[in-house]
Design an enzyme around this catalytic site. Structure first.
Site, mmCIF file in Angstrom:
data_model
loop_
_atom_site.group_PDB
_atom_site.id
_atom_site.type_symbol
_atom_site.label_atom_id
_atom_site.label_comp_id
_atom_site.label_asym_id
_atom_site.label_seq_id
_atom_site.Cartn_x
_atom_site.Cartn_y
_atom_site.Cartn_z
ATOM 1 N N SER A 89 -9.702 -0.823 7.277
ATOM 2 C CA SER A 89 -9.146 -0.832 5.927
ATOM 3 C C SER A 89 -8.406 -2.110 5.563
ATOM 4 O O SER A 89 -8.114 -2.332 4.386
ATOM 5 C CB SER A 89 -8.195 0.362 5.746
ATOM 6 N N SER A 101 -9.404 1.601 3.019
ATOM 7 C CA SER A 101 -8.598 2.430 2.123
ATOM 8 C C SER A 101 -7.593 1.608 1.327
ATOM 9 O O SER A 101 -7.001 2.087 0.371
ATOM 10 C CB SER A 101 -7.871 3.508 2.935
ATOM 11 N N LYS A 149 0.842 -1.195 0.000
ATOM 12 C CA LYS A 149 0.000 0.000 0.000
ATOM 13 C C LYS A 149 0.875 1.243 0.000
ATOM 14 O O LYS A 149 1.869 1.314 0.740
ATOM 15 C CB LYS A 149 -0.915 -0.042 1.232
#
Length: 579
Positions: A178, A154, A80
């Protein structure tokens, strides 16, 4: 080295087996990862996509490593883009924020030392603020199975990269859910260790006191293999803690909500039905089951965005947002600026902390030696619906996730069948921070029972539904998974039908037939009927005899279609015709 066809779902187990056999090398894996990322380039999964040239140093490093001491040797993983990878930009999905770190985040360093290869940086809801996957200037990451629906945030790109076979596992983050919401929406396992169990050094903070780095994978075993390499305190990280994970054990009991959970969105009824089936399966695990009042968890969740923790986000990022007007994604800036509200006083912060401490004490009593099961999400939305109401839709997605880190719980999100055609459903198991082994024990029971109970059938496909062809998405949308390549008995004629696009037809013949290469997929029975009914004539589903004597359902063709069709039997497979 002979050509090996990679499975659509990359797993640590498969890669290690193939490396051990000498059937593939890490160079082959990276070549395939790059190819897949390029093939999916229209879906903004990546911010820094995989590149063969950029990854060459990692491959060279593997040649010098002792494989016996590198449990993740040659395994590709996605990161990420709010977690540092040396030499790759960290943007947090904000181009103006970008910087190029000289060192890996500590978790990335541990995984690289274990032999894993960080192949690129994935898209996310900007500054890890959101649960939808649509809050990025780099584009909306689309769901891996149903692109019109949410991918979840996210950690959107991280989940979709694994679901689409770009990596064997990926790193996400989890402050309010997330690391779990995208797992549920893309049919993955999402493992969220206890707060501090994995160091967050090298992570762009959202709420530093709650942030966790997490893992997405196709199996619980793969997720726990990553956990074993990543876990442990770090002296340079003030938030890290020594929290050991013991060998998995079943909990003394499973806790379920006494009141039916609230479901939302256009598939609310389907989600409610899927939860009902999950409850049935949970009660069949052989463990005592109790129902409890879950208001405690709702109350804890409510203070995440209504309390001072939203001010913690502003404390981390407010200076940048104020200093770069107009650069933050509009809805993200709106959420962040709410942390600067006058109501977030020092007195209010302490009041919320004291309230939360009481909630933690209650949770410790309730969950001691037990595991709580809840839906990971209570519904989902199309991306278009989120654009029309970005705040309420996002808030709903966190209804069963927001409490977790505030209450110092560990969690694992697990696939739990389908809510609708091609729409995964998932549950989450929660446990105390010092009892992750009980969460894992319950998860292993769930995985074992799921594998034994899911009614399914093999389906033989020989054309456009095979991997890499246009209708593969239909197989995925029906919840099907590739199993293996196989050959028919030498009793078939193969023709190319005069259709647009061209399709093959497999026709059984009494003599003069040949063996045709095809693929076997496993499809849930609950979607198989609709799939078969939608196949247009002259194709249909019938019994296909395999070279090993098995008979399985598969694509066959009416004999009359031979007229006007091109005989391609000698080609032996549709791939040989198209390539």
């Amino acid at each position: 080295m002979g050509e090996v066809r990679f499975p659509e779902q990359l797993t640590i187990e498969w890669l290690q087996d193939m490396y051990e056999k000498g059937a593939i090398a890490p160079e082959d894996t990276i070549r395939e990862v790059v190819r897949r990322a390029q093939a999916d380039a229209d879906n903004p999964i990546w911010i820094t996509p995989p590149s063969a040239d950029a990854l060459r140093p990692y491959l060279e490093r593997l040649e010098r490593m002792d494989r016996s001491a590198a449990p993740l040797w040659g395994v590709p993983f996605a990161v990420k883009d709010n977690i540092d990878v040396a030499g790759m930009p960290t943007t947090a999905a904000c181009p103006e924020f970008a910087y190029v770190p000289e060192a890996h985040a500590e978790v990335v360093r541990r995984l690289v030392d274990a032999g894993a290869i960080p192949v690129g940086k994935t898209n996310l809801d900007q500054f890890a603020t959101g649960l939808v996957g649509t809050r990025s200037p780099y584009g909306e990451t689309r769901n891996a199975l149903r692109p019109e629906w949410l991918s979840g945030g996210s950690s959107s790109g991280s989940a979709v990269a694994v679901a689409r076979g770009h990596a064997a596992f990926s790193l996400g983050t989890d402050t309010a859910g997330s690391g779990r919401v995208p797992a549920a929406l893309n049919g993955l396992v999402g493992y969220k260790p206890s707060v501090g169990a994995w160091p967050t050094k090298g992570l762009v903070p959202a709420c530093a006191s709650l942030d966790c780095i997490t893992v997405f994978a196709h199996s619980l075993a793969d997720a726990l293999a990553v956990d074993a390499a990543a876990r442990g305190a770090h002296g340079g990280d003030p938030w890290s803690r020594d929290i050991a994970r013991s060998d998995s054990l079943p909990p003394s009991r499973i806790l379920l909500p006494a009141e039916p959970p609230a479901f939302f969105g256009p598939l609310a009824q389907e989600y409610a039905a899927a939860w009902g089936e999950a409850v049935r399966r949970l009660t069949s695990l052989g463990l005592p089951v109790e129902t409890i009042d879950t208001k405690l968890f709702e109350d804890a969740a409510s203070i995440l965005y209504d309390g001072p923790w939203v001010a913690e986000r502003w404390a981390s990022l407010g200076e940048f947002v104020d200093g770069h007007p107009g650069t933050a994604f509009p809805v993200t800036e709106r959420v962040l600026r709410s942390g600067a509200a006058e109501r977030h006083t020092a007195s209010a912060a302490f009041q919320a902390m004291h309230k939360l401490q009481r909630y933690k004490a209650e949770a410790r009593k309730l969950l001691r030696n037990a595991v709580l099961a809840m839906p990971t999400v209570g519904g989902t939305y199309t991306r278009e619906q989120v654009r029309h109401d970005p705040i309420a839709t996002n808030s709903n997605l966190g209804k069963y996730t927001n409490h977790c880190n505030l209450l110092d719980l560990s969690a694992v999100a697990l696939p739990a069948g389908l809510a609708d055609e091609g729409m995964p459903f998932g549950i989450t198991l929660f446990g105390l921070s010092d009892q992750e082994h009980l969460v894992c024990g319950a998860a292993e029971l769930w995985v074992g029972r799921s594998a034994a109970e899911e009614p399914s059938t093999l389906v033989a496909v020989c054309g456009l539904h095979m991997r890499g062809f246009p209708l593969e998405a239909q197989m995925r949308a029906c919840g099907a998974a590739f199993v293996e390549e196989a050959d028919t008995a030498p009793a078939y004629r193969f023709v190319k039908l005069p259709t647009t696009p061209a399709k093959p037809g497999l026709i059984r013949c009494e003599e003069g037939g040949a063996s045709i290469r095809l693929e076997l997929w496993r499809m849930p029975l609950k979607t198989f009927g609709g799939f078969a009914a939608a196949i247009p004539a002259p194709l249909g589903i019938g019994k296909v005899e395999l070279a090993d004597g098995r008979e399985v359902p598969g694509f066959v063709c009416e004999a009359y279609a031979v007229r006007g069709a091109e005989d391609i039997t000698e080609a032996g497979s549709w791939r040989n015709v198209i390539s």
